[in-house]
Design an enzyme around this catalytic site. Structure first.
Site, PDB file in Angstrom:
ATOM      1  N   VAL A 134      42.008  35.987  40.385  1.00  0.00           N
ATOM      2  CA  VAL A 134      41.733  36.118  41.822  1.00  0.00           C
ATOM      3  C   VAL A 134      42.870  35.492  42.616  1.00  0.00           C
ATOM      4  CG1 VAL A 134      40.135  35.607  43.693  1.00  0.00           C
ATOM      5  CG2 VAL A 134      39.251  35.988  41.384  1.00  0.00           C
ATOM      6  N   GLY A 136      46.164  35.675  42.642  1.00  0.00           N
ATOM      7  CA  GLY A 136      47.448  35.264  42.075  1.00  0.00           C
ATOM      8  C   GLY A 136      47.609  33.767  41.921  1.00  0.00           C
ATOM      9  N   ILE A 138      47.229  31.404  44.152  1.00  0.00           N
ATOM     10  CA  ILE A 138      46.420  30.550  45.028  1.00  0.00           C
ATOM     11  C   ILE A 138      45.318  29.893  44.198  1.00  0.00           C
ATOM     12  CG2 ILE A 138      45.038  30.451  47.136  1.00  0.00           C
ATOM     13  CD1 ILE A 138      46.238  33.169  47.922  1.00  0.00           C
ATOM     14  N   GLY A 189      57.041  48.751  45.110  1.00  0.00           N
ATOM     15  CA  GLY A 189      56.319  48.193  43.972  1.00  0.00           C
ATOM     16  C   GLY A 189      55.063  47.442  44.347  1.00  0.00           C
ATOM     17  N   LYS A 207      37.343  40.903  42.994  1.00  0.00           N
ATOM     18  CA  LYS A 207      37.652  39.507  43.310  1.00  0.00           C
ATOM     19  C   LYS A 207      36.523  38.864  44.114  1.00  0.00           C
ATOM     20  CE  LYS A 207      42.556  40.706  43.396  1.00  0.00           C
ATOM     21  NZ  LYS A 207      43.722  40.963  44.265  1.00  0.00           N
ATOM     22  N   GLY A 309      52.285  38.976  41.504  1.00  0.00           N
ATOM     23  CA  GLY A 309      53.654  38.685  41.108  1.00  0.00           C
ATOM     24  C   GLY A 309      53.695  37.862  39.846  1.00  0.00           C
TER      25      GLY A 309
END
Length: 436
Positions: A134, A136, A138, A189, A207, A309
Site C-alpha cells: 500500500v 509504496g 509511505i 511509464g 489498497k 517505484g
C-alpha cells in the site's frame, strides 16, 4: 550479534532488484537497525540470463519458485511476483505453512486472501508483512497499525493510485482531456499498456480494503468496496471544478458509521471527488500517494510520498524485514486475526454530503426543466446550476450542478427518474464534494 536473517526473493523486476541494491548500499545502516545482518541467499525469476544490473552470481538460483518455501537456509520468503492468485498465492501458503516469514508487495493478493494468510501465519507463528503493498514507500501500514493504535478512527481516506493522480493533475495543468493524458502517462511509464485496474479504481480499492482492515480492526472485505474510476472525467469537469474552488482527485474513503468496529457499519468507496483547494489532498499532484487518518485523539494525520517505484517500494520491503529481524513484526492487521471484527456494510444512501453532477444533454427546449423537476421530486436541493454552450457538432450541451447537503439516496433517486430519458446523451457523472 545474532545470526543473519536469510532471504529468498521471488521476482527480480524493478522492486526485487531494488531490494538487493538497497541491502548492499545500506548494509551497515540496516544491520545496526535490525540488530543483525539481512542477507539474500536465493532468488527466482522467469528469465535466468537477463541482465538486471545487479550481480546475482553469489545467490542460489531456484528454478522452481515454490522450492523456496522448503529451503533449510531460508528464514523469510519475499514475494514480488504479483497476481492475486496463481504462483504467488501458492508460494505464500507454502512459505507460511513451513513456518517461514513472508513479506510481499502484492496488494491484490492481500486484499483477496489476506485473512487466510494471516490465519495461517498465526497458526504457524510465522511473520506476515506487507508494508509495500500500500502506497509504496509511505509507512502508512505501520503508521495505522502502531502510530494510531490508541485511537478510535472515524475515517481513512486518500489518493491511493499514482496513475490516476498523474492523469487528473495533468488534465488540470494542461487543459487536455482524459485520453490524451492517459497516453502521456503510458509513455512516461506511469500507466500500464492495459491500464484498466488503475483507471477503473480497482488498484485503489485493493489498497483501501487493506487500510480499512488495519485502521478499524475488521476483516478485509474487498467485495464490499464500491468502486468507480476516472474515465468519465472530462477537461470540462476539471475546469468547472477549478472555477468552483476545487480540484478533481480519485479518492478512496473508508468510514465507520454509527459506532465502532464491533457495532458500526463500514462504508468503503473509491470515487472521483471534488477536493477543496484548502484541503491537503488538493496539493497532491503527479504520481504521488497520500493517506489521511482521522483519530479521536490524534486528529487528522497525513501520510504522503512516492506511491510506487523501485526505491520507495524496496524501502518498504526492507522496513518489514528489519521488523522481522528484530522480532517485532506484530499482528498483520493491528489485532490478532481471530479478534478481527466482521463489520456490517454501510449504506451509501445514508451518506450526507454535497455532490457535483454533470449531464450531457440534447440541446432542445425543456431539457433543463426535466432535470430540475427530477431533482425536485427526489428531494435534491440545488445550490448552483451551470450550463455550457454547444459542443463542436452543435448538438449537445453540458449541464452541471452542485447540490446542497443531503442524503445520497435522493441523488440516486433523481438519476433513476431520469434513466432512459431521450434528453440525456450520456450517463450522468456524480462526484461527491470532499468535506474540509
Amino acid at each position: 550479534m545474532a545470526e543473519p536473517l536469510r532471504l529468498a526473493i521471488a521476482g527480480l523486476g524493478t522492486v526485487g532488484t531494488g531490494v538487493i541494491r538497497l541491502l548492499e548500499a545500506n548494509r551497515e545502516v540496516v544491520e545496526r537497525r535490525a540488530g543483525r545482518a539481512i542477507e539474500v541467499v536465493a532468488v527466482n525469476a522467469r528469465e535466468r540470463g537477463k541482465d538486471r544490473g545487479v550481480d546475482l552470481s553469489r545467490f542460489a538460483w531456484v528454478d522452481d519458485m515454490q522450492a523456496m518455501a522448503t529451503r533449510a537456509d531460508v528464514d523469510v520468503v519475499v514475494e514480488l511476483v504479483g497476481g492475486s492468485d496463481g504462483p504467488a498465492l501458492t508460494l505464500a501458503r507454502s512459505a507460511l505453512d513451513a513456518g517461514k516469514g513472508f513479506v510481499t508487495a502484492n496488494k491484490a493478493m492481500v486484499a483477496h486472501h489476506g485473512m487466510e494468510l494471516a490465519e495461517l501465519a498465526a497458526i504457524k507463528s510465522a511473520p506476515f508483512a506487507f508494508e509495500a503493498a500500500v502506497a509504496g514507500g509511505i509507512p502508512v501500514v505501520k503508521g495505522l497499525r502502531e502510530g494510531t493504535a490508541a485511537n478510535a478512527l472515524t475515517r481513512i481516506y486518500g489518493i491511493l493510485n499514482g496513475t490516476c493522480n498523474y492523469i487528473l493533475s495533468e488534465m488540470e495543468r494542461t487543459g487536455a482531456d482524459f485520453g490524451e493524458m492517459l497516453s502521456a502517462a503510458q509513455e512516461k511509464g506511469y500507466a500500464e499498456a492495459d491500464p484498466t485496474f488503475d483507471i477503473e479504481g480497482v488498484d485503489a480499492a485493493h489498497k483501501l480494503a487493506i487500510l480499512a482492515a488495519i485502521g478499524f480492526g475488521t476483516r478485509i472485505d474487498f467485495e464490499a468496496v464500491r468502486c468507480s474510476g476516472i474515465t468519465q472525467v472530462s477537461a470540462t469537469d476539471i475546469a468547472q471544478a477549478d472555477a468552483l474552488g476545487y480540484v478533481v482527485r480519485l479518492v478512496g474513503i473508508a468510514s465507520m458509521e454509527n459506532g465502532d468496529e464491533a457495532t458500526g457499519r463500514l462504508l468503503q468507496r473509491v470515487r472521483p471527488c471534488l477536493v477543496p483547494f484548502r484541503h491537503p489532498l488538493a496539493a497532491v499532484t503527479g504520481p504521488t500517494n497520500a493517506v489521511v487518518a482521522e483519530g479521536d485523539f490524534s486528529g487528522r494525520l497525513l501520510f504522503q510520498g512516492a506511491g510506487a517505484g523501485d526505491k520507495p517500494t524496496a524501502s518498504a520491503v526492507v522496513a518489514d524485514l528489519i521488523d522481522i529481524a528484530r522480532g517485532q513484526a506484530g499482528a498483520p492487521f493491528s489485532v490478532p486475526v481471530n479478534q478481527l471484527a466482521t463489520a456490517e456494510q454501510g449504506d451509501p444512501g445514508e451518506r450526507m454530503g454535497r455532490d457535483y453532477i454533470r449531464f450531457t444533454v440534447a440541446d432542445r427546449p425543456g431539457v433543463l426543466a426535466e432535470i430540475t423537476a427530477a431533482m425536485r421530486d427526489a428531494g435534491v436541493s440545488i445550490e448552483s446550476l451551470i450550463q455550457r454552450g454547444r459542443d463542436r457538432d452543435g448538438g449537445e450541451v453540458q449541464v452541471a450542478m452542485v447540490t446542497h447537503e443531503g442524503p445520497e439516496r435522493c441523488v440516486t433517486a433523481a438519476l433513476e427518474l431520469l434513466e432512459g430519458s431521450p434528453s440525456l446523451a450520456a450517463d450522468p457523472l456524480v462526484m461527491p464534494i470532499l468535506g474540509n
